[in-house]
Design an enzyme around this catalytic site. Sequence first.
Site, short mmCIF file in Angstrom:
data_model
loop_
_atom_site.label_atom_id
_atom_site.label_comp_id
_atom_site.label_asym_id
_atom_site.label_seq_id
_atom_site.Cartn_x
_atom_site.Cartn_y
_atom_site.Cartn_z
N HIS A 351 0.81 -1.22 0.00
CA HIS A 351 0.00 0.00 0.00
C HIS A 351 0.85 1.27 0.00
CE1 HIS A 351 -3.41 -2.64 1.09
NE2 HIS A 351 -4.15 -1.68 0.59
N GLY A 352 2.04 1.23 0.56
CA GLY A 352 2.84 2.43 0.59
C GLY A 352 4.21 2.19 1.19
#
Length: 490
Positions: A351-352
């Site tokens: 996700h990041g």
Amino acid sequence: MPDFLIYRQDHPLIFSSPLFWYLFAFVIICYQFIYQHLNARNLFLMVFSMYFYYLSGGYFFTLLVFSTLVDYYIGNALHRSQNQAHRKWLIVASLVINLGVLAYFKYTYFFIDNANQLLGTEWQATDYLAVLANYFTGSTLDIHKIVLPVGISFYTFQTLSYSLDIYRRQLEPVKNVWDFAFYVSFFPQLVAGPIVRASEFVPQIYQPYRLSQAEFNRAIFLIINGLFKKVVISDYVSVNYVDRVFDSPLTYSGFENLMAAYGYAIQIYCDFSGYSDMAIGLALLLGFRLTLNFNSPYKSVNITDFWRRWHISLSSWLRDYLYISLGGNRKGKVRTYFNLFMTMLLGGLWHGAAWRFIIWGALHGTALALHKLWMEFFPTKKRTWGGDLAAGFLTFHFVVFCWLFFRAKDLATVQQMLAQMAFEFKPHLIGQQVVGYYKVFGIMALGFVGHWLPSQWKLDLPERFGLLPDLAKAIVIVFLVLAMFQMVSA
């Protein structure tokens, strides 16, 4: 070509922009003449999808083409080869190339920053794609700033699923590179999901167009519903409240911070699920069926149930291609808990590129492992309304707590928000604050009420919408457009 049809970094093309709907209207008009001819239909949609990605991501269009070519030719080689050692080298090449490109653009800063802190070095990142673009096109792109290509996480997982399914002998390769490019670039789900597996989509490429009246009504309803969730709820709550509190939590009371946490919970759900609804509806109008991606996740009664309902295309991809590849539950209980934890840890990193995403994944991985352990000692007994309510309450608030790490700009912000909730709640100001934020809180309440409606009601809504007279449908659409205009103006 007019300026609005050329990529603009400050105005990338998204579903909620008027330009997209003008372009989609053009697609539908052209589609009337070719939808019965498979090759022409697929080629037309592929060309438009590539153009859509260009308007969304600019010169990163070349990366999409690169990933397409890599896995198309690796997939063909995997299908032809009968030598298992050769096939393993091919699938390793697909993994290294795809994940290498993803890691370079998404995690270079993360790794360099952490290495510099640990080693006291001063390494800097270089965007080699920008270097090549400047050399061949004469552009002046900043070579010291690596920009994350839009949608790269989604289409990387899609191309990988194609190669992995062929490696597992679960899928036949596509007939030609144009069909594969169509699968990879199909514009409804390209930049924000859902993640469409080759085994689910590729067979549809060779099927004739079909769309019943009920499916048409459902498609229109999904598009309207998705726009409403994205623009009227998510964007409004984000801009007018959530972003402000997360940017400066110490200037707000504990109650305001708590409401920002709840606000982000409904914001991110309406943002992700709104895009998914629009993608499914747009694809259905074109004759392609994408699977459900969100199923009222905040109704979950435990964390395992949550991940069966939240971003289903991602959670099932992680289960089938990561969790099972790590061994799944086939190597003992301790290894099963470890595999669950590692799957969610890597899911958080997907996700990041920040420690807060790793913490978010680790929290969910730990919760999944603990829930599985709990079920070993306390198997599910007869469910009760009160028990489900309590379990749902605890699950929802655990998820909301984890969202703090997902949304906050850094760990210090999470600490500040939790401190404000614990020590600066200021209950005597709640009435005044509710009155002051009545519009935002009202929109948040609308989002949660819609989310928690009985499932059967929500299943019946598209059919009920389809039964409306055309005039009533037009009124609903006009109301939505006016509501969107008001929210954007606000």
